[in-house]
Design a protein around this motif. Structure first.
Motif, PDB file in Angstrom:
ATOM      1  N   PRO A 158       0.794  -1.238   0.000  1.00 23.60           N
ATOM      2  CA  PRO A 158       0.000   0.000   0.000  1.00 23.60           C
ATOM      3  C   PRO A 158       0.821   1.279   0.000  1.00 23.60           C
ATOM      4  O   PRO A 158       0.247   2.374  -0.120  1.00 23.60           O
ATOM      5  CB  PRO A 158      -0.814  -0.116   1.296  1.00 23.60           C
ATOM      6  CG  PRO A 158       0.017  -0.967   2.187  1.00 23.60           C
ATOM      7  CD  PRO A 158       0.724  -1.947   1.290  1.00 23.60           C
ATOM      8  N   ALA A 159       2.135   1.174   0.100  1.00 22.72           N
ATOM      9  CA  ALA A 159       2.972   2.364   0.249  1.00 22.72           C
ATOM     10  C   ALA A 159       2.747   3.387  -0.860  1.00 22.72           C
ATOM     11  O   ALA A 159       2.672   4.596  -0.606  1.00 22.72           O
ATOM     12  CB  ALA A 159       4.446   1.958   0.302  1.00 22.72           C
ATOM     13  N   ALA A 179      -7.937  -4.815  -0.560  1.00 26.71           N
ATOM     14  CA  ALA A 179      -8.754  -3.630  -0.251  1.00 26.71           C
ATOM     15  C   ALA A 179      -8.651  -3.268   1.222  1.00 26.71           C
ATOM     16  O   ALA A 179      -8.526  -2.083   1.581  1.00 26.71           O
ATOM     17  CB  ALA A 179     -10.206  -3.887  -0.641  1.00 26.71           C
ATOM     18  N   ALA A 180      -8.704  -4.265   2.098  1.00 28.11           N
ATOM     19  CA  ALA A 180      -8.612  -3.988   3.534  1.00 28.11           C
ATOM     20  C   ALA A 180      -7.242  -3.438   3.900  1.00 28.11           C
ATOM     21  O   ALA A 180      -7.123  -2.531   4.738  1.00 28.11           O
ATOM     22  CB  ALA A 180      -8.905  -5.268   4.323  1.00 28.11           C
ATOM     23  N   GLU A 181      -6.208  -3.953   3.267  1.00 29.21           N
ATOM     24  CA  GLU A 181      -4.855  -3.457   3.527  1.00 29.21           C
ATOM     25  C   GLU A 181      -4.707  -2.016   3.053  1.00 29.21           C
ATOM     26  O   GLU A 181      -4.182  -1.157   3.780  1.00 29.21           O
ATOM     27  CB  GLU A 181      -3.841  -4.351   2.830  1.00 29.21           C
ATOM     28  CG  GLU A 181      -2.403  -3.867   2.958  1.00 29.21           C
ATOM     29  CD  GLU A 181      -1.409  -4.794   2.269  1.00 29.21           C
ATOM     30  OE1 GLU A 181      -0.632  -5.430   2.989  1.00 29.21           O
ATOM     31  OE2 GLU A 181      -1.412  -4.860   1.027  1.00 29.21           O
ATOM     32  N   LEU A 182      -5.173  -1.730   1.851  1.00 28.03           N
ATOM     33  CA  LEU A 182      -5.083  -0.364   1.317  1.00 28.03           C
ATOM     34  C   LEU A 182      -5.887   0.630   2.157  1.00 28.03           C
ATOM     35  O   LEU A 182      -5.498   1.792   2.296  1.00 28.03           O
ATOM     36  CB  LEU A 182      -5.597  -0.338  -0.124  1.00 28.03           C
ATOM     37  CG  LEU A 182      -4.663  -0.896  -1.202  1.00 28.03           C
ATOM     38  CD1 LEU A 182      -5.412  -1.045  -2.522  1.00 28.03           C
ATOM     39  CD2 LEU A 182      -3.460   0.028  -1.391  1.00 28.03           C
ATOM     40  N   ASP A 237     -11.800 -14.773   9.362  1.00 22.01           N
ATOM     41  CA  ASP A 237     -11.861 -15.025  10.798  1.00 22.01           C
ATOM     42  C   ASP A 237     -12.645 -13.930  11.515  1.00 22.01           C
ATOM     43  O   ASP A 237     -12.672 -13.875  12.745  1.00 22.01           O
ATOM     44  CB  ASP A 237     -10.453 -15.130  11.384  1.00 22.01           C
ATOM     45  CG  ASP A 237      -9.631 -13.858  11.171  1.00 22.01           C
ATOM     46  OD1 ASP A 237     -10.174 -12.849  10.656  1.00 22.01           O
ATOM     47  OD2 ASP A 237      -8.427 -13.870  11.504  1.00 22.01           O
ATOM     48  N   GLY A 238     -13.271 -13.064  10.733  1.00 20.23           N
ATOM     49  CA  GLY A 238     -14.091 -11.987  11.276  1.00 20.23           C
ATOM     50  C   GLY A 238     -13.581 -10.603  10.952  1.00 20.23           C
ATOM     51  O   GLY A 238     -14.333  -9.631  10.915  1.00 20.23           O
ATOM     52  N   ARG A 239     -12.286 -10.498  10.657  1.00 17.55           N
ATOM     53  CA  ARG A 239     -11.691  -9.176  10.463  1.00 17.55           C
ATOM     54  C   ARG A 239     -12.167  -8.496   9.180  1.00 17.55           C
ATOM     55  O   ARG A 239     -12.371  -7.284   9.153  1.00 17.55           O
ATOM     56  CB  ARG A 239     -10.171  -9.270  10.500  1.00 17.55           C
ATOM     57  CG  ARG A 239      -9.535  -9.755   9.218  1.00 17.55           C
ATOM     58  CD  ARG A 239      -8.041  -9.901   9.313  1.00 17.55           C
ATOM     59  NE  ARG A 239      -7.684 -11.188   9.879  1.00 17.55           N
ATOM     60  CZ  ARG A 239      -6.440 -11.633   9.910  1.00 17.55           C
ATOM     61  NH1 ARG A 239      -5.452 -10.891   9.448  1.00 17.55           N
ATOM     62  NH2 ARG A 239      -6.177 -12.810  10.418  1.00 17.55           N
ATOM     63  N   ARG A 248     -14.312   0.407   5.809  1.00 19.89           N
ATOM     64  CA  ARG A 248     -12.871   0.492   5.528  1.00 19.89           C
ATOM     65  C   ARG A 248     -12.357  -0.861   5.035  1.00 19.89           C
ATOM     66  O   ARG A 248     -11.801  -1.620   5.826  1.00 19.89           O
ATOM     67  CB  ARG A 248     -12.110   0.936   6.773  1.00 19.89           C
ATOM     68  CG  ARG A 248     -12.520   2.299   7.290  1.00 19.89           C
ATOM     69  CD  ARG A 248     -11.617   2.792   8.353  1.00 19.89           C
ATOM     70  NE  ARG A 248     -10.235   2.878   7.887  1.00 19.89           N
ATOM     71  CZ  ARG A 248      -9.192   3.239   8.660  1.00 19.89           C
ATOM     72  NH1 ARG A 248      -9.398   3.504   9.944  1.00 19.89           N
ATOM     73  NH2 ARG A 248      -7.977   3.299   8.179  1.00 19.89           N
ATOM     74  N   PRO A 249     -12.593  -1.159   3.775  1.00 21.37           N
ATOM     75  CA  PRO A 249     -13.150  -0.346   2.690  1.00 21.37           C
ATOM     76  C   PRO A 249     -14.683  -0.376   2.699  1.00 21.37           C
ATOM     77  O   PRO A 249     -15.288  -1.257   3.301  1.00 21.37           O
ATOM     78  CB  PRO A 249     -12.627  -1.065   1.437  1.00 21.37           C
ATOM     79  CG  PRO A 249     -12.624  -2.502   1.858  1.00 21.37           C
ATOM     80  CD  PRO A 249     -12.197  -2.512   3.294  1.00 21.37           C
TER      81      PRO A 249
END
Length: 352
Positions: A158-159, A179-182, A237-239, A248-249
């Motif tokens: 994501p940098a 998407a979650a990481e970004l 796992d739920g995250r 987010r996102p």
């Protein structure tokens, strides 16, 4: 011209498992790997990629996946290290930097044309995977969009997207993970044709893969009944479900068009977007088989039954999605398919 038993095209998990299986059948395979490293596409995946199955289920035949914690979810770099060690221990010739450009029928065998040479083989196994052929669907307005467009195959971290407006297209594991990481450093939308479908990572205290193995679903020969591979739910796992619920996102229906740097959303909104990441999967990367009549259909998809080419005797495939079962193109399942293909190729060659 050099003559060999079996040319195995691709030095990733599928090619290595195939070489192992062929050796057990008394054949001498030569693995032809286009890159400079016998680990397939794994070194090129995005930096944070983590397997969705525990270490205990990610071994190739003859060598357990290392580590004391068998229930951890290995990182990309662990897989690269494992495959490199597996290749080093394998008593097979592996030629890196050896790209196959075409395979042709020659008598009752094959000629493999390489960059800078050629060789003949009694049989060929195509095990080159899909990473070299990212699927870029015809999305509305994508050709007119003037912002950055990249496939997940080109995404690393994501940098480079910090503070930017990003749309990730896709509803699978990689799409949601990227998407979650970004979304930790950028404003991100996950654009999908329908709702994201989740499957629980753990059921009754056990990882889902424990249950697919215990029930036999992991190895059931369902591939023969599928006209096309079914869409897989996102293992969570739920995250990830929580991240989408928190926006987010955020998730939206797929955009309907584009004007310059702006995307058009179904509600009529026009929004400027910096980048689109296509997490839209891959297709079998087999252009070198085009000269073999009947090996591929018009879309470049292999014509096969459980890994054996239906119209080209002596040609086989390993590592295809749903080649035979749910686990066919995974570390945990590719060895079973490789053994089946090796057994049948050995019988075919013995009859000649």
């Amino acid at each position: 011209m050099e003559h060999i038993d079996v040319a195995v095209i691709g030095g990733g998990q599928s090619g290595l498992a195939t070489a192992h299986a062929l050796l057990r059948r008394g054949l001498r395979p030569v693995v032809l790997e286009a890159s400079d490293h016998a680990a397939g596409s794994w070194p090129h995946y995005y930096d944070s990629l983590t397997l969705f199955s525990p270490a205990r289920y990610n071994s190739l035949p003859g060598m357990p996946f290392p580590g004391a914690d068998r229930d951890r979810y290995p990182h990309r770099d662990e897989v690269v290290t494992y495959l490199t060690a597996y290749a080093d221990r394998l008593d097979a010739e592996i030629r890196t930097g050896c790209r196959v450009t075409a395979v042709r029928r020659t008598g009752d065998g094959f000629t493999a044309e390489l960059e800078g040479g050629r060789l003949s083989a009694r049989a060929v196994v195509a095990a080159s995977g899909t990473f070299g052929r990212p699927h870029r669907p015809a999305l509305p307005g994508l050709e007119e969009f003037t912002g950055q467009v990249l496939h997940a195959a080109d995404y690393r971290s994501p940098a480079a997207f910090s503070g930017r407006r990003v749309v990730v297209v896709g509803a699978g594991n990689s799409a949601v993970q990227i998407a979650a990481e970004l979304a930790e450093t950028a404003h991100v939308t996950l654009a999908t044709r329908g709702p994201v479908k989740f499957a629980a990572q753990r059921i009754l205290g056990r990882d889902l893969h424990f249950w697919t193995v215990r029930t036999g679903l992991d190895t059931a020969p369902l591939g023969r009944f599928l006209a096309r591979p079914p869409a897989q739910p996102v293992l969570d796992d739920g995250r990830y479900r929580a991240a989408l619920a928190a926006g987010r996102p955020d998730r939206r229906a797929l955009f309907t068009g584009a004007v310059g740097p702006k995307l058009l959303w179904p509600d009529g909104q026009r929004e400027e977007v910096d980048a689109i990441v296509l997490a839209t999967g891959y297709r079998p990367d087999l252009p070198y088989l085009a000269p073999l009549h009947g090996a591929l259909d018009d879309e470049g998809t292999p014509r096969h039954r459980e890994g054996l080419a239906t119209a080209v005797p002596g040609l086989a495939f390993v590592g295809l999605e749903w080649q035979r079962s749910l686990s066919s193109n995974s570390l945990r399942g590719v060895g079973r398919d490789a053994d089946r293909v090796a057994r049948r190729l050995a019988a075919h060659l013995a009859r000649r």
